[in-house]
Design a protein around this motif. Structure first.
Motif, PDB file in Angstrom:
ATOM      1  N   GLU A   1       0.829  -1.204   0.000  1.00  0.00           N
ATOM      2  CA  GLU A   1       0.000   0.000   0.000  1.00  0.00           C
ATOM      3  C   GLU A   1       0.868   1.259   0.000  1.00  0.00           C
ATOM      4  N   ALA A   2       1.969   1.220   0.743  1.00  0.00           N
ATOM      5  CA  ALA A   2       2.882   2.361   0.736  1.00  0.00           C
ATOM      6  C   ALA A   2       3.383   2.640  -0.672  1.00  0.00           C
ATOM      7  N   LEU A   3       3.770   1.588  -1.384  1.00  0.00           N
ATOM      8  CA  LEU A   3       4.276   1.759  -2.744  1.00  0.00           C
ATOM      9  C   LEU A   3       3.208   2.311  -3.684  1.00  0.00           C
ATOM     10  N   THR A   4       1.968   1.935  -3.467  1.00  0.00           N
ATOM     11  CA  THR A   4       0.887   2.456  -4.306  1.00  0.00           C
ATOM     12  C   THR A   4       0.874   3.979  -4.292  1.00  0.00           C
ATOM     13  N   TYR A   5       1.000   4.561  -3.104  1.00  0.00           N
ATOM     14  CA  TYR A   5       0.894   6.015  -2.997  1.00  0.00           C
ATOM     15  C   TYR A   5       2.233   6.716  -3.260  1.00  0.00           C
ATOM     16  N   LEU A   6       3.334   6.051  -2.998  1.00  0.00           N
ATOM     17  CA  LEU A   6       4.625   6.614  -3.385  1.00  0.00           C
ATOM     18  C   LEU A   6       4.704   6.718  -4.906  1.00  0.00           C
ATOM     19  N   ASN A   7       4.210   5.700  -5.595  1.00  0.00           N
ATOM     20  CA  ASN A   7       4.197   5.737  -7.055  1.00  0.00           C
ATOM     21  C   ASN A   7       3.340   6.879  -7.579  1.00  0.00           C
ATOM     22  N   LYS A   8       2.241   7.184  -6.901  1.00  0.00           N
ATOM     23  CA  LYS A   8       1.389   8.297  -7.325  1.00  0.00           C
ATOM     24  C   LYS A   8       2.125   9.631  -7.214  1.00  0.00           C
ATOM     25  N   VAL A   9       2.857   9.811  -6.112  1.00  0.00           N
ATOM     26  CA  VAL A   9       3.608  11.052  -5.947  1.00  0.00           C
ATOM     27  C   VAL A   9       4.631  11.195  -7.076  1.00  0.00           C
ATOM     28  N   ILE A  10       5.372  10.139  -7.320  1.00  0.00           N
ATOM     29  CA  ILE A  10       6.429  10.181  -8.326  1.00  0.00           C
ATOM     30  C   ILE A  10       5.842  10.358  -9.725  1.00  0.00           C
ATOM     31  N   ALA A  11       4.772   9.624 -10.020  1.00  0.00           N
ATOM     32  CA  ALA A  11       4.164   9.680 -11.352  1.00  0.00           C
ATOM     33  C   ALA A  11       3.494  11.011 -11.644  1.00  0.00           C
ATOM     34  N   SER A  12       3.202  11.790 -10.615  1.00  0.00           N
ATOM     35  CA  SER A  12       2.575  13.100 -10.833  1.00  0.00           C
ATOM     36  C   SER A  12       3.484  14.045 -11.605  1.00  0.00           C
ATOM     37  N   ASN A  13       4.795  13.799 -11.541  1.00  0.00           N
ATOM     38  CA  ASN A  13       5.796  14.651 -12.196  1.00  0.00           C
ATOM     39  C   ASN A  13       5.714  16.106 -11.760  1.00  0.00           C
ATOM     40  N   ALA A  14       5.126  16.328 -10.594  1.00  0.00           N
ATOM     41  CA  ALA A  14       5.013  17.698 -10.081  1.00  0.00           C
ATOM     42  C   ALA A  14       6.236  18.106  -9.270  1.00  0.00           C
ATOM     43  N   PHE A  15       7.110  17.146  -8.983  1.00  0.00           N
ATOM     44  CA  PHE A  15       8.253  17.415  -8.103  1.00  0.00           C
ATOM     45  C   PHE A  15       9.518  16.820  -8.708  1.00  0.00           C
ATOM     46  N   SER A  16      10.632  17.457  -8.416  1.00  0.00           N
ATOM     47  CA  SER A  16      11.935  16.953  -8.859  1.00  0.00           C
ATOM     48  C   SER A  16      12.962  17.307  -7.803  1.00  0.00           C
ATOM     49  N   LEU A  17      14.070  16.583  -7.786  1.00  0.00           N
ATOM     50  CA  LEU A  17      15.102  16.863  -6.803  1.00  0.00           C
ATOM     51  C   LEU A  17      15.675  18.262  -7.008  1.00  0.00           C
ATOM     52  N   ASP A  18      15.858  18.979  -5.925  1.00  0.00           N
ATOM     53  CA  ASP A  18      16.546  20.265  -6.010  1.00  0.00           C
ATOM     54  C   ASP A  18      17.987  19.995  -6.430  1.00  0.00           C
ATOM     55  N   PRO A  19      18.514  20.712  -7.404  1.00  0.00           N
ATOM     56  CA  PRO A  19      19.885  20.437  -7.837  1.00  0.00           C
ATOM     57  C   PRO A  19      20.938  20.610  -6.744  1.00  0.00           C
ATOM     58  N   VAL A  20      20.672  21.494  -5.782  1.00  0.00           N
ATOM     59  CA  VAL A  20      21.636  21.775  -4.711  1.00  0.00           C
ATOM     60  C   VAL A  20      20.996  21.409  -3.376  1.00  0.00           C
ATOM     61  N   PHE A  21      21.554  20.432  -2.684  1.00  0.00           N
ATOM     62  CA  PHE A  21      20.975  19.948  -1.437  1.00  0.00           C
ATOM     63  C   PHE A  21      20.803  21.067  -0.421  1.00  0.00           C
ATOM     64  N   ASN A  22      21.824  21.876  -0.203  1.00  0.00           N
ATOM     65  CA  ASN A  22      21.784  22.903   0.841  1.00  0.00           C
ATOM     66  C   ASN A  22      20.658  23.906   0.627  1.00  0.00           C
ATOM     67  N   ASN A  23      20.265  24.129  -0.620  1.00  0.00           N
ATOM     68  CA  ASN A  23      19.228  25.121  -0.905  1.00  0.00           C
ATOM     69  C   ASN A  23      17.885  24.755  -0.293  1.00  0.00           C
ATOM     70  N   LEU A  24      17.710  23.484   0.073  1.00  0.00           N
ATOM     71  CA  LEU A  24      16.448  23.044   0.671  1.00  0.00           C
ATOM     72  C   LEU A  24      16.222  23.626   2.057  1.00  0.00           C
ATOM     73  N   PHE A  25      17.244  24.230   2.645  1.00  0.00           N
ATOM     74  CA  PHE A  25      17.166  24.643   4.046  1.00  0.00           C
ATOM     75  C   PHE A  25      17.543  26.118   4.231  1.00  0.00           C
ATOM     76  N   LEU A  26      17.364  26.891   3.163  1.00  0.00           N
ATOM     77  CA  LEU A  26      17.672  28.314   3.176  1.00  0.00           C
ATOM     78  C   LEU A  26      16.399  29.136   2.969  1.00  0.00           C
ATOM     79  N   THR A  27      16.508  30.441   3.042  1.00  0.00           N
ATOM     80  CA  THR A  27      15.319  31.293   3.047  1.00  0.00           C
ATOM     81  C   THR A  27      14.530  31.253   1.747  1.00  0.00           C
ATOM     82  N   ASP A  28      15.177  30.896   0.638  1.00  0.00           N
ATOM     83  CA  ASP A  28      14.449  30.821  -0.615  1.00  0.00           C
ATOM     84  C   ASP A  28      14.111  29.372  -0.995  1.00  0.00           C
ATOM     85  N   ASN A  29      13.982  28.516   0.019  1.00  0.00           N
ATOM     86  CA  ASN A  29      13.613  27.127  -0.286  1.00  0.00           C
ATOM     87  C   ASN A  29      12.170  27.009  -0.776  1.00  0.00           C
TER      88      ASN A  29
END
Length: 534
Positions: free
Chosen positions: A259-287
């Motif tokens: 069941e977990a995989l069912t909904y993880l696949n939905k998140v990924i298949a939505s194509n609404a999200f992608s990895l931020d190219p720079v890890f540190n940017n996820l934790f700064l004021t313009d994240n």
């Protein structure tokens, strides 16, 4: 600056006031309620915003004054600050250099039902529930019609209700994860009466309720990537469902990795999200610009002035003789949070996720955690500066948002669910997802792993590298059997000062895999029963 419209509506004009939640049943109090408030159609979004704001601010005035819950300072008890303390301080990821109340008992694993921090988190869960319940009470179809609302307003409110049901389910999940079997307070519950006890079905019934609420709300939520910033969409609900299912064996004894995989696949298949190219940017004021964050708790140094949230995470991780607060966009360091050698040792020398300040710091903690900020590496992961180096709008209150859910976690959950036997995924895809994180971390393929390296043992370590200080660690260690006593005698179940008796640490009682029901709640509601061992 980001435009957090949901927090800029007139909610902060205090439609809802303070409440003590130890009886699990109170609602925010104000003379202007019900039909008086909702004569203005804008009040529906204002009230929605207040439910969101309950995750971000601790009181009804600037700087958390006029605390939402009684008996503890609003900033000290802000939702994310309490969630961090209970999710991180009992683990190898964080120690704190203060002696406030019972704070040290969290890392020592010696907490009791008297802990003001445990009590505050319990109350935060039910304050959120109470606000959600009041919103849902005031937005039924009958009431909307009787107030003469247009079809357009009704359509908006239908989506608002789905968002509120998600927010209530999120807090109930936090409650289930931290406290086990907890009361479920119906939105129809009479006000002023003693709250319910734990459900007869225990944790299974709480699990079923959260699952049902999310599944019911999903169709009325916005499509992934289409919502106003910091509001819930379907991907956030899919992610929360996946987290519920990934931990189902802990909560109920039943595996739900498929069941977990069912909904993880939905998140990924939505194509609404992608990895931020720079890890540190996820934790700064313009994240807020990051394509990776699925659901943030938004903070703004001008409009959401709190001493909790990322203000706490930014300030408390800076201190000692060498760190310069201005480098982190701050007017001062609070000399509190550091990490243990267990976490430092997880990282390779080229891993960009190893955000540690080591000058003047020792890796080991020979003295108790409150002895000196210089013992243990500082971990200034969250900073009040932008990716361009610009300081936040306010050097006291941080602009940085807190990433409650992000795509990297989804990738790691996918890999774990596959390794635990879930169907609907495969190891080749899991390996690809993990290596995407490794490529970002190392800047090349030098850190990539092979199929034989992808094990559950690797996953728990990779989660520590990727998700440190993001409020996952306690839940992860419980799921992997490492928070208290490891049946396999895994060395990772021991870290500095765990158990409180010695610097080397020691294993602790398994009943501490959940926290106690606070004694104040037991006194206020005689139907409640204490968790085993406390």
């Amino acid at each position: 600056m980001k435009n957090i419209n949901i927090f800029k509506v007139a909610t902060l004009a205090l439609l809802m006031g303070t409440a003590s939640c130890t009886n699990l049943d109170v609602i925010p109090k104000n003379a202007a309620v019900g039909d008086v408030v909702f004569t203005d159609p804008a009040a529906y979004k204002q009230s929605l915003a207040k439910v969101y704001a309950g995750l971000a601010i601790g009181g009804q005035a600037s700087g958390d004054d006029n605390s939402d819950i009684s008996g503890i300072n609003g900033g000290f008890s802000q939702y994310i600050r309490m969630y961090f303390n209970l999710q991180e301080l009992p683990t190898d990821e964080a120690v704190i250099g203060w002696n406030d109340g019972s704070i040290q008992t969290l890392h020592f694993h010696t907490w009791t039902s008297q802990s003001e921090f445990i009590n505050a988190m319990f109350n935060r869960v039910y304050f959120q529930v109470s606000m959600a319940n009041e919103f849902l009470r005031q937005t039924t179809d009958d009431l909307l019609t009787s107030r003469g609302n247009t079809d357009a307003i009704k359509a908006d409110v239908k989506q608002y209700r789905a968002e509120v049901r998600f927010l209530r389910a999120l807090s109930y999940w936090h409650g289930l994860d931290m406290f086990g079997s907890i009361p479920l307070v119906p939105e129809t519950n009479p006000i002023g009466t003693e709250g319910p006890g734990q459900p007869e079905g225990g944790k299974q019934e709480v699990f079923n309720y959260i699952e049902s609420e999310l599944l019911t709300a999903i169709d009325d939520l916005g499509q992934p990537g289409t919502m106003e910033y910091a509001r819930v969409d379907q991907a956030a609900a899919w992610t929360l469902l996946a987290k519920l299912y990934l931990n189902a064996e802990v909560y109920t004894g039943t595996k739900k990795y498929t069941e977990a995989l069912t909904y993880l696949n939905k998140v990924i298949a939505s194509n609404a999200f992608s990895l931020d190219p720079v890890f540190n940017n996820l934790f700064l004021t313009d994240n807020y610009k990051s394509p990776e964050i699925i659901f943030p708790v938004a903070f703004d140094g001008t409009n959401t002035k709190t001493y909790g949230g990322t203000t706490y995470l930014c300030h408390a991780s800076v201190g000692g003789d060498k760190m310069k607060p201005a480098d982190y966009g701050l007017d001062g360091g609070w000399a509190g949070l550091r990490t243990t050698a267990n976490i430092v040792n997880l990282f390779g020398p080229a891993d960009s996720r190893a955000i540690f300040f080591t000058d003047g710091q020792t890796k080991d903690i020979p003295g108790t955690p409150n002895t000196s900020f210089n013992q243990g590496y500082a971990h200034p992961k969250f900073q009040n500066v932008s990716s361009a180096g610009t300081k936040g709008s306010n050097s006291t209150f941080a602009d940085t948002d807190f990433p409650m859910f992000r795509l990297a976690d989804v990738y790691l959950m996918y890999a774990e669910a596959v390794l635990r036997g879930g169907t609907g995924g495969d190891q080749a895809t899991a390996l690809d997802y993990v290596n995407k994180l490794r490529v970002r971390a190392y800047g090349n393929t030098n850190g990539n792993i092979q199929t034989g390296d992808l094990t559950l043992s690797f996953i728990i370590d990779e989660r520590g590298r990727e998700l440190s200080w993001e409020c996952h660690r306690r839940t992860d260690l419980v799921r992997f059997g490492l928070l208290t006593t490891s049946e396999s005698s895994d060395a990772r179940a021991i870290w500095a000062w765990k158990g409180g008796a010695k610097a080397a640490g020691e294993q602790t009682e398994t009943f501490r895999n959940v926290f106690p029901i606070p004694s104040a709640a037991l006194t206020a509601n005689t139907k409640l029963k204490q968790n085993d061992g406390y």
